[in-house]
Design a protein around this motif. Sequence first.
Motif, short mmCIF file in Angstrom:
data_model
loop_
_atom_site.label_atom_id
_atom_site.label_comp_id
_atom_site.label_asym_id
_atom_site.label_seq_id
_atom_site.Cartn_x
_atom_site.Cartn_y
_atom_site.Cartn_z
N THR A 119 1.75 -2.05 -11.10
CA THR A 119 2.03 -1.62 -9.74
C THR A 119 2.44 -0.15 -9.65
N LYS A 125 -1.85 2.75 -7.75
CA LYS A 125 -2.26 3.84 -6.84
C LYS A 125 -3.64 3.56 -6.25
N THR A 128 -3.38 0.82 -3.66
CA THR A 128 -2.77 1.34 -2.43
C THR A 128 -3.80 2.08 -1.60
N THR A 131 -6.04 -0.32 0.10
CA THR A 131 -5.39 -1.05 1.19
C THR A 131 -5.30 -0.18 2.45
N ARG A 138 -0.24 0.92 4.39
CA ARG A 138 0.02 1.65 3.14
C ARG A 138 1.14 0.93 2.38
N ILE A 139 0.89 0.63 1.11
CA ILE A 139 1.93 0.05 0.26
C ILE A 139 2.84 1.17 -0.21
N PRO A 237 4.73 -6.63 -1.71
CA PRO A 237 4.71 -5.22 -1.32
C PRO A 237 5.45 -4.96 -0.01
N ILE A 239 4.97 -2.68 3.09
CA ILE A 239 3.90 -1.91 3.71
C ILE A 239 4.41 -1.20 4.97
#
Length: 330
Positions: A119, A125, A128, A131, A138-139, A237, A239
């Motif tokens: 992670t 990265k 993320t 996503t 955004r995480i 996560p 977010i």
Amino acid sequence: MNNKKLMAIFSAVSITLMSSNVFAQTFKMAIGDAAGGTQWELATKFSEMMKEKTAGKVKIDLFPNGQLGNEQDTVNDAAIGLLDFSVLAINNVTPFSPTVGVLTMPYLIQSADEAKLLTQGPIGKELTDNTIRDAGVRIIGWAYSGFRVLTNSKRPVKSPADLKGMVIRVPRNEIMIASYQAWGVNPTPMAWSETFTALQQGVVDGQDNPYVTVYAMKFNEVQKYVTNIRYIFSLEPLIISESVFQQQSPNIQKMILDAGKEATAHSFTFLKNTESSIRNDLEKKGMVFVEPANGEKEWIDAIKKNVWPKFYGSIGGKDKFDHVLKALGR
């Protein structure tokens, strides 16, 4: 004046200068679990760090226990800017950004240190970035909750055959559904907010979650037996709506990202310091712990044969999966 005093003065001045351009804001954060779990721990630490970094000008209102909707709903709401932040199980992000599902592949992550490596490194990265692209969120942080253990109200479970006739709740996640099917049962997909009541009323017999979640949700009141399967390391996560993030000044964006990193580090330490004591407390409350037979061999063999190949495509291909394995030294 000694160096420590100089550093303290410099830090205070820096915070004042940085926060002088910060407008007072209040954000809403949804939390799927009840207060007391790793989601809550991550959220409260993040909130504290934002308050500190902005000299109290930014406030995060926390809404635990699904008050703002089920976890998948919060992804939708964040994507369209109706919600600022959410902490949720990673399997509820996967439907919106399938490549994140690599972190939910059963028996991939085998320790908390491996979860941290994935992670917080290049793979995290990349996921993320995916996503943001796929889901509009955004995480910015991770809660580390430990392995999902199986609980049930019927009987001790040591092998997949012991699951026969049981109704097991799972999230609406294809990989997790397929895992139970590989073990010979058809699980019942169900929203997290409905799970405790379903267990209490006997609509379902069992579910799986980490010790800390079992404890925070008081599942010991409706579940008797715990099987220490280690098929998925639970990652949750934090977010932020990407549209909300982009509306912030560069200064605030940096504070958000930094607070997320600090809250992530805190979550990892929290897990390490509390997991054993939580298990002991659950045992004192009457839960019976069972180890799977033969080192989980039957469980693992069924997954590698029937689940891994089925989902290579959805997570970016077998090469992607092999790349993650290589990153873990396997």
